[in-house]
Design a protein around this motif. Structure first.
Motif, mmCIF file in Angstrom:
data_model
loop_
_atom_site.group_PDB
_atom_site.id
_atom_site.type_symbol
_atom_site.label_atom_id
_atom_site.label_comp_id
_atom_site.label_asym_id
_atom_site.label_seq_id
_atom_site.Cartn_x
_atom_site.Cartn_y
_atom_site.Cartn_z
ATOM 1 N N GLY A 213 41.906 31.769 43.098
ATOM 2 C CA GLY A 213 42.593 31.492 44.581
ATOM 3 C C GLY A 213 42.360 32.702 45.490
ATOM 4 N N ALA A 214 43.169 32.659 46.519
ATOM 5 C CA ALA A 214 42.978 33.925 47.396
ATOM 6 C C ALA A 214 43.948 35.116 46.934
ATOM 7 C CB ALA A 214 43.721 33.397 48.847
ATOM 8 N N ASP A 215 44.922 34.923 46.135
ATOM 9 C CA ASP A 215 45.816 36.020 45.882
ATOM 10 C C ASP A 215 46.173 35.874 44.432
ATOM 11 O OD1 ASP A 215 46.086 36.892 48.429
ATOM 12 O OD2 ASP A 215 47.269 35.111 49.012
ATOM 13 N N GLY A 216 45.599 35.072 43.517
ATOM 14 C CA GLY A 216 45.967 34.798 42.089
ATOM 15 C C GLY A 216 44.681 35.763 41.367
ATOM 16 N N PHE A 217 45.137 35.866 39.981
ATOM 17 C CA PHE A 217 44.281 36.444 38.966
ATOM 18 C C PHE A 217 44.329 35.831 37.822
ATOM 19 C CE2 PHE A 217 48.658 37.594 37.660
ATOM 20 C CZ PHE A 217 48.616 37.708 36.263
ATOM 21 N N LEU A 218 43.143 36.007 37.073
ATOM 22 C CA LEU A 218 42.865 35.518 35.831
ATOM 23 C C LEU A 218 42.228 36.645 34.947
ATOM 24 C CD1 LEU A 218 42.433 33.293 33.663
ATOM 25 C CD2 LEU A 218 40.324 32.862 34.757
ATOM 26 N N THR A 219 42.889 37.039 34.004
ATOM 27 C CA THR A 219 42.490 38.363 33.220
ATOM 28 C C THR A 219 42.074 37.925 31.918
ATOM 29 O OG1 THR A 219 43.949 39.700 34.375
ATOM 30 C CG2 THR A 219 43.164 40.530 32.159
ATOM 31 N N LEU A 220 40.959 37.923 31.323
ATOM 32 C CA LEU A 220 40.457 37.438 30.097
ATOM 33 C C LEU A 220 40.239 38.799 29.346
ATOM 34 C CD1 LEU A 220 37.610 34.925 31.194
ATOM 35 C CD2 LEU A 220 40.119 34.430 30.677
ATOM 36 N N SER A 221 40.670 38.473 27.776
ATOM 37 C CA SER A 221 40.456 39.658 27.001
ATOM 38 C C SER A 221 39.897 39.236 25.508
ATOM 39 C CB SER A 221 41.754 40.174 26.601
ATOM 40 O OG SER A 221 42.297 40.840 28.030
ATOM 41 N N ALA A 222 39.104 40.065 24.976
ATOM 42 C CA ALA A 222 38.637 39.619 23.744
ATOM 43 C C ALA A 222 38.385 40.867 22.680
ATOM 44 C CB ALA A 222 37.459 38.801 23.772
#
Length: 806
Positions: A213-222
């Motif tokens: 979205g405008a102000d959110g985050f999604l952090t993916l780690s592996a």
């Protein structure tokens, strides 16, 4: 106590003239140990360590538990071997207490435990703890460690303290890295030095931040980890083959490879994935959540079965065999929630689920009782633990007349539903064909249908937490918590603490609390049946592990498990001056009703009671019991200093010290079995001396332009591997050792960094068992180092790493 006071004086003097941990600690906002916003690690009423992810990444260590052990002086992570499932899920401890007496949180929410209960003769025997190695370093932003009893704030398990793993939050950028390493060591055996190059390790990891979205985050780690096993076994001097029919030795004795055991780190291959997200949906409300998954396969060795061993079948293994225990671990967790502001209250509601399954296999083995028809690989069954947790929390600040700061009021509730299962293995893994021979798969008999368990319980807890700056100098906090468990009842705990500033540079802090730890489902319901050999010639006997509330345990004097109870007293001083900080914190922890695994009980009375309870074929028994009382006294000292220079670069110095003593003041006894020892001297000594009596970590982190480096020295104090002799004559005393780690790095171009390093640079080993005249013998030559060594016994590890960040 005199030793502790002396250590405080010496270490405080040392810290005042040396330098220490992270120069940013003074400005780091903490979320553990306080529910007020804006507190830093040096402003709390109890000690909090803040470990930035860079301290975990800039090392060749590939396990979170091991990385913390070389960062926190009060945290220990030994490396036992040939201890069944414990080889695969090794327990860690804080302040010398049990592995299950430290509460683990992820993003301030309770983490589920491992399904494994440690049954081998290692540190943490009888515990079922959280497996921190299921969380990849790439997913972590920082780790905050509260070193104080906190049951009143967080509930069960927070006796020694709380570890809160804060996941990385990023909406942009990313990083990938590849690390390769192996052990390059000279093993100091009494039979002659042996060179080894093994334990080859490949670690691939990365993370990426994406906008949501405008102000959110999604952090993916592996992360992917592939580690080959290590082997520090010595040669086996025993006769391997049956003597020839006419007398004399089999000619194969002369050509047999005497390094037939495998003693060291287990083989491991793991893939881990984490996702962490946050999404504001309006000016006052945010959705958040995270999920993680790991699959991990492991392989560890047991005792070698010689060709002439009565447990061998020559038609299958004419040269003998090395049985292998394999594990297939699947770990999953997911939490979703929302937080916001309503009517002046900050609220947070979440629901989480966690599940850990450990499936056992046995390879390169056989079921002796089935003879030549036996299979050589087995499905030995599995253990499963899962947990559903719901939380609802409220926090609000009130401005009160006469107070220097607002009164923070927090209250909330937590509901938890836990489940535990044992699934039986295939029939060949536990069946007994020929009753004169050992039944079940060699090295690890499978779980029988009678061992199958499917149990659950629920609990609910409510708490109230108050905190206020009463004056400009005085901070007071108080917390009370009530919990109700469906299996053992209710408990109420409380905590009061204070921090008083004597000046701008010096503050005193202290806390008093009581606490508890509920018996785990693993301890309450674990059951198994296995075959062991006793006497000369060896005779197979059946040993059963029974639930504490079973009819069998009751017949032997057992009772349903109750909660462990705690009183915790702590006090310390905080000193800050510019970029230098020093904290000294002493603690006293008294625990009643500690839960332990009893001895293997045997004898005519035990056998008659087992028969009366309807147990056929089993002649020895053990079960979990309450009744051990301990007193722990110690001190933690942490000093930090940062200095920036134009000519030589920037330096961050760290010095940390822990001194810890535990005394068992009461051991359980049985009225049903007079004269039978439920908890022997060896187990008592493991509590009192099985971990280093002190530990000192000094490190410096240096950067100058495109170059950087880390140098760390860790001194582990005296440790004892207790023997079975009642007078202690069989104890193995491990002298203090210092381990030096070093890493250098260079930025090749923007974003790309190359690093080289060595852990245990000078190839240090613990004292060899076979050098001790009280312990010297065949098996001390084969297994020359103790699994109680706090730094393991693998030797020098060298590595290289390439990292690219954007």
């Amino acid at each position: 106590m005199k030793k502790i006071l002396g250590a405080v004086s010496l270490a405080a003097l040392t810290a005042a003239t040396a330098y220490a941990q992270s120069a940013d600690t003074e400005d780091t906002i903490v979320v553990v140990g306080t529910r007020s916003e804006g507190r830093t690690a040096l402003q709390t009423t109890a000690p909090v360590d803040v470990v930035d992810v860079s301290a975990l990444e800039n090392t060749g260590i590939t396990e979170l538990n091991a990385a913390l052990a070389y960062t926190l002086p009060s945290f220990n992570f030994p490396s036992p071997s040939i201890t069944d499932g414990t080889d695969h899920v090794r327990p860690a401890t804080l302040r010398g207490l049990g592995p299950d007496q430290t509460l683990v949180l992820v993003n301030s929410r309770r983490r589920h435990a491992s399904a494994l209960v440690n049954l081998g003769g290692s540190v943490g025997r009888g515990s079922a703890a959280v497996d921190l190695n299921t969380i990849p370093t790439a997913a972590i932003g920082q780790v905050q460690v509260l070193r104080d009893g906190a049951s009143a704030q967080y509930g069960s398990d927070a006796i020694a303290g709380v570890i809160d793993v804060q996941l990385r939050e990023a909406s942009e950028g990313g990083q990938v890295s590849a690390t390769y390493g192996r052990y390059a060591t000279d093993i100091p055996l009494t039979t002659g030095e042996r060179t080894a190059s093994d334990g080859e390790t490949v670690n691939l990891s990365g993370w990426v931040g994406l906008p949501l979205g405008a102000d959110g985050f999604l952090t993916l780690s592996a992360e992917y980890l592939d580690r080959a096993p290590t082997n520090r076994a010595g040669p086996d001097p025993r006769q391997q083959y049956p003597s020839l029919s006419g007398g004399g030795l089999d000619p194969r004795e002369q050509t047999f490879d005497r390094i037939n055991h495998r003693f060291g780190l287990a083989d491991a291959e793991a893939f881990s994935f984490f996702a962490n997200a946050g999404l504001p949906i309006n000016a006052t409300t945010e959705l958040y959540g995270w999920a993680g998954y790991q699959t991990r396969e492991g392989e560890a060795a047991g005792f070698y079965r010689r060709a002439q061993d009565s447990r061998n079948v020559l038609a299958i293994y004419p040269d003998g065999f090395l049985p292998l225990i394999t594990t297939d671990i699947e770990d999953f967790s997911a939490v979703g929630g929302a937080r916001g502001v309503i009517g002046g209250w900050d609220w947070d509601a979440s629901l989480g689920y966690g599940r850990n399954e450990l499936a056992y296999g046995v390879e390169n083995s056989l079921n002796t009782s089935l003879g030549a028809a036996s299979p050589t690989s087995f499905d030995a069954g599995s253990l499963i633990y899962d947990q559903i947790t719901g939380n609802l929390d409220f926090v609000r600040s009130y401005d009160l007349d006469g107070f220097a700061g607002p009164l923070s009021v927090a209250f909330g509730a937590e509901y938890r539903l836990e489940g535990y299962e044992i699934k039986a293995g295939e029939e060949a893994s536990y069946i007994t064909g020929d009753p004169s021979k050992a039944g079940g798969s060699q090295v690890f008999p499978g779980f029988q249908p009678g061992n199958a368990v499917d149990e659950d319980r629920d609990s609910i807890g409510v708490y109230l937490d108050l905190e206020a700056d009463v004056t400009d100098r005085l901070l007071l906090t108080g917390a009370v918590r009530a919990e109700s468990y469906s299996d053992f009842g209710e408990t109420v705990t409380g905590r009061v603490s204070a921090r008083y500033e004597l000046s701008e540079s010096v503050a005193l802090r202290g806390a008093i609390s009581n606490g508890f730890r509920a018996p785990s489902l693993q301890q309450a319901y674990f059951t198994s049946t296995s075959t062991v050999f006793v006497g000369t010639p060896p005779t197979p006997v059946e040993v059963g592990t029974f639930p504490a509330d079973s009819a069998v345990a009751a017949a032997l004097g057992g009772e349903p498990l109750d909660a462990e109870e705690l009183m915790n007293y702590s006090g310390g001083v905080v000193f800050t001056q510019g970029a230098f900080s020093l904290t000294v914190d002493a603690y006293a922890i008294d625990i009643d009703n500690r839960i332990v695994l009893s001895e293997n009980l045997s004898g005519a009375t035990v056998e008659s009671l087992l028969q009366a309870a309807g147990v056929n074929g089993v002649t020895r028994a053990r079960f979990f019991i309450n009744g051990v009382e301990t007193e722990t006294r110690g001190v933690d000292i942490v000093a930090t200093y940062g200095v920036d220079t134009d000519r030589y670069g920037d330096f961050n110095f760290t010095l940390g010290y822990n001194r810890n003593e535990t005394e068992v003041t009461q051991a359980p006894s049985s009225e049903v079995l007079p004269g039978v020892t439920l908890f022997a001297r060896r187990e008592i000594a493991r509590f009192e001396e099985g971990q280093p009596d002190d530990k000192l970590i000094g490190s410096v982190n240096w950067t100058r332009g495109a170059f950087g480096g880390v140098l760390r020295a860790t001194r582990f104090g005296e440790t004892v591997d207790p023997g079975s002799a009642a007078d202690g004559s069989g104890d193995e005393v491990l002298d203090p050792k210092t381990i030096v780690d070093a890493e250098v790095s260079a930025d090749v171009f923007e974003g790309l960094t190359v690093s080289f390093g060595a852990n245990n640079l000078f190839d240090e080993y613990p004292d060899a068992t076979s050098l001790d005249p009280n312990l010297a013998g065949t098996f001390s030559d084969i297994f020359p180092f103790s699994g109680f060594s706090p730094f393991g016994f693998s030797g020098r590890y060298v590595y290289g790493r390439i990292r690219y960040a954007w």
